[in-house]
Design an enzyme around this catalytic site. Sequence first.
Site, short mmCIF file in Angstrom:
data_model
loop_
_atom_site.label_atom_id
_atom_site.label_comp_id
_atom_site.label_asym_id
_atom_site.label_seq_id
_atom_site.Cartn_x
_atom_site.Cartn_y
_atom_site.Cartn_z
N SER A 1 -10.36 7.17 -2.78
CA SER A 1 -10.41 7.35 -1.32
C SER A 1 -9.71 8.65 -0.92
CB SER A 1 -9.71 6.19 -0.60
OG SER A 1 -10.57 5.09 -0.43
N LYS B 1 -2.61 -0.93 6.72
CA LYS B 1 -3.63 -1.95 6.46
C LYS B 1 -4.06 -2.53 7.80
CE LYS B 1 -5.60 -3.82 2.82
NZ LYS B 1 -5.77 -3.25 1.46
N GLN C 1 0.83 -1.21 0.00
CA GLN C 1 0.00 0.00 0.00
C GLN C 1 0.86 1.26 0.00
OE1 GLN C 1 -3.61 -0.78 0.58
NE2 GLN C 1 -3.89 1.17 -0.45
N LYS D 1 1.82 1.80 -3.57
CA LYS D 1 0.62 2.09 -4.36
C LYS D 1 0.15 3.52 -4.12
CE LYS D 1 -2.64 -0.92 -3.70
NZ LYS D 1 -3.87 -1.68 -3.34
N GLY E 1 -12.37 0.00 3.09
CA GLY E 1 -12.76 -1.40 2.93
C GLY E 1 -11.70 -2.24 2.24
N ASP E 2 -11.90 -3.52 2.26
CA ASP E 2 -11.11 -4.51 1.52
C ASP E 2 -11.96 -5.79 1.56
OD1 ASP E 2 -8.16 -4.84 0.36
OD2 ASP E 2 -8.55 -6.67 1.46
P1 NDP Z 1 -14.90 -8.58 -1.66
O1 NDP Z 1 -14.97 -9.08 -0.28
O2 NDP Z 1 -15.94 -7.65 -2.17
O3 NDP Z 1 -14.82 -9.81 -2.68
C1 NDP Z 1 -13.83 -10.76 -2.60
C2 NDP Z 1 -14.04 -11.81 -3.67
O4 NDP Z 1 -12.92 -12.66 -3.72
C3 NDP Z 1 -15.23 -12.70 -3.39
O5 NDP Z 1 -15.76 -13.16 -4.59
C4 NDP Z 1 -14.58 -13.83 -2.60
O6 NDP Z 1 -15.30 -15.05 -2.63
C5 NDP Z 1 -13.27 -13.97 -3.33
N1 NDP Z 1 -12.27 -14.50 -2.41
C6 NDP Z 1 -11.83 -13.93 -1.27
N2 NDP Z 1 -10.92 -14.71 -0.67
C7 NDP Z 1 -10.80 -15.78 -1.46
C8 NDP Z 1 -10.00 -16.94 -1.38
N3 NDP Z 1 -9.16 -17.14 -0.35
N4 NDP Z 1 -10.09 -17.85 -2.39
C9 NDP Z 1 -10.95 -17.65 -3.42
N5 NDP Z 1 -11.74 -16.56 -3.55
C10 NDP Z 1 -11.65 -15.65 -2.58
O7 NDP Z 1 -13.45 -7.93 -1.79
P2 NDP Z 1 -12.91 -6.87 -2.87
O8 NDP Z 1 -13.55 -7.10 -4.19
O9 NDP Z 1 -12.96 -5.54 -2.25
O10 NDP Z 1 -11.36 -7.29 -2.93
C11 NDP Z 1 -10.85 -8.21 -3.87
C12 NDP Z 1 -9.35 -8.02 -4.03
O11 NDP Z 1 -9.09 -6.69 -4.47
C13 NDP Z 1 -8.53 -8.18 -2.74
O12 NDP Z 1 -7.26 -8.70 -3.08
C14 NDP Z 1 -8.36 -6.74 -2.25
O13 NDP Z 1 -7.24 -6.60 -1.43
C15 NDP Z 1 -8.19 -6.04 -3.58
N6 NDP Z 1 -8.45 -4.60 -3.59
C16 NDP Z 1 -9.64 -4.09 -3.17
C17 NDP Z 1 -9.86 -2.73 -3.22
C18 NDP Z 1 -11.18 -2.14 -2.87
O14 NDP Z 1 -11.33 -0.93 -3.07
N7 NDP Z 1 -12.15 -2.88 -2.38
C19 NDP Z 1 -8.81 -1.79 -3.67
C20 NDP Z 1 -7.63 -2.45 -4.17
C21 NDP Z 1 -7.46 -3.79 -4.09
P3 NDP Z 1 -16.21 -15.48 -1.37
O15 NDP Z 1 -17.40 -14.60 -1.44
O16 NDP Z 1 -16.48 -16.93 -1.58
O17 NDP Z 1 -15.37 -15.23 -0.15
O1 2IT Z 2 -5.93 -2.38 -1.33
C1 2IT Z 2 -6.45 -1.25 -1.41
O2 2IT Z 2 -5.91 -0.33 -2.05
C2 2IT Z 2 -7.74 -1.03 -0.74
N1 2IT Z 2 -8.29 -1.96 -0.17
C3 2IT Z 2 -8.35 0.35 -0.72
C4 2IT Z 2 -7.70 1.21 0.33
C5 2IT Z 2 -8.35 2.55 0.54
O3 2IT Z 2 -7.92 3.19 1.50
O4 2IT Z 2 -9.26 2.94 -0.19
#
Ligand code: NDP
Ligand code: 2IT
Length: 448
Positions: A381, A129, A114, A117, A168-169
């Site tokens: 953000s 984080k 992060q 990034k 969130g994450d």
């Molecule tokens: P969500 O919780 O909205 O969705 C996560 C998705 O990934 C779900 O479909 C989940 O399936 C699946 N998943 C999670 N863990 C696993 C696992 N161990 N094996 C297989 N599938 C898995 O999270 P986000 O969409 O927010 O985040 C997804 C990725 O993007 C993460 O790596 C996060 O760090 C990254 N990210 C998110 C950001 C954001 O703004 N939200 C910003 C930048 C990066 P299930 O429902 O079955 O758990």
């Molecule tokens: O991995 C990421 O960049 C995030 N989950 C979003 C972090 C943020 O502060 O919006």
Amino acid sequence: MSKTNEYLQRFMNGVIKRNPGELEFHQAVSEVAGTIFPYIADKPIYHKMQILERMAEPDRVVMFRVPWTDDKGNIRNQRGYRVQFNNSIGPYKGGLRFHPSVNLSVLKFLGFEQTFKNSLTGLPMGGGKGGSDFNPKGKSDNEVMRFCQSFMIELRRHIGEDTDVPAGDIGVGGREIGFLFGQYKRLENRFVGVLTGKGMEFGGSKIRTEATGYGTVYFMDNMLTRAGNGFDGKTVCISGSGNVATYAVEKVNHLGGKVVTLSDSSGFVHDPEGITAEKLEYLIDLKQVRRGRIKEYADEYNSASFHEGRPWRVSCEIALPCATQNEINEGEAKTLLKNGCIGVSEGANMPTELAGIDVFQKAGILYAPSKAANAGGVAVSGLEMSQNSARIAWKEAELEKLLKDTMQTIHDSCVEYGERKGRIDYLAGANIAGFVKVADAMLSFGHT
Ligand code: NDP
Ligand code: 2IT
């Protein structure tokens, strides 16, 4: 062994020794160090001032007990964390993850990434984080609320709008941010932008929900455009079905591509006819409202089938991993190439194992590492923080343009620092461009 490799090896040995067993953290540091050591080989000041050594050590780690009561009246215990990694260029900023796999190694890898990034976004944000091993799956809204309230009772001592601003994450979306923000406001009696990803009624920003997925697709589009290509007519495999995956599908559709897979932790769906806007609406209801399993998508649409495992054996030209870390291994990277994949843009954080990255890099395909490709989320953000501080709200069109411009700027920084004999090494470009700003700020501070 060259001097650079010797320094690199010595550095990694130290990291491994100081952080025993933290495999994800070793992996993230090693991926960065492999490109930074060659860059600083002729810049002795960074060695003398031990910059990378200091960047690989979090400023502080907070770990705490989070007791809560489930609907049956049982007392449950979870562990909460906040890793404040580096605040050289701004307040700590980064998401909270609620997932049973959360541990110190995972959060340190995420906090380290992060920092780079956030530097790439060009906004004044440091890296952090946090999260918990709490599993929101199958919990009632009341259970999630009680957990969030207990979590915030401790977290509030460590955060603040100019200190550390979580978001969130995985497992933390709009519902959880609402519960967390409500509790912070109540405990502190202050209405400030201490979290991002808030609801629109209480200081949230337009486009924040969509930003990560949109940004990941914009980054791919920027790489394709530079290579004289485009999204139109391309077949795309996406993993995940959460926040990032959902809006990645929407943007691919806008740009004329066809998304044929989505997944969750139980398996993936393959829909050769494409996940259209109408099908995406069904998916949003399935995953965000009913919190169901991806298999139900295949039950709903005859064109789709459900399979166990990960989607990377499905033929595609573009792959967008948007679920979690280490979800593409070496074999899967080779399968993607064999089936005609020409571009990978990482929506998830560190979704490709080091051996998989090596496969993509050696093949010379367009490979965008997560710290660049998914920076759109934290960038918006940062804009949410600015709007909260100024007590204003920008319009959707303005924010969408800012997001698009930011992704182009990040792309161009990667090109500037990643050009190698006519080819762009986006991995090196992202790491070096992210490093320079933080490193130079640390140089200015002296021995801190
Ligand atoms: P969500 O919780 O909205 O969705 C996560 C998705 O990934 C779900 O479909 C989940 O399936 C699946 N998943 C999670 N863990 C696993 C696992 N161990 N094996 C297989 N599938 C898995 O999270 P986000 O969409 O927010 O985040 C997804 C990725 O993007 C993460 O790596 C996060 O760090 C990254 N990210 C998110 C950001 C954001 O703004 N939200 C910003 C930048 C990066 P299930 O429902 O079955 O758990
Ligand atoms: O991995 C990421 O960049 C995030 N989950 C979003 C972090 C943020 O502060 O919006």
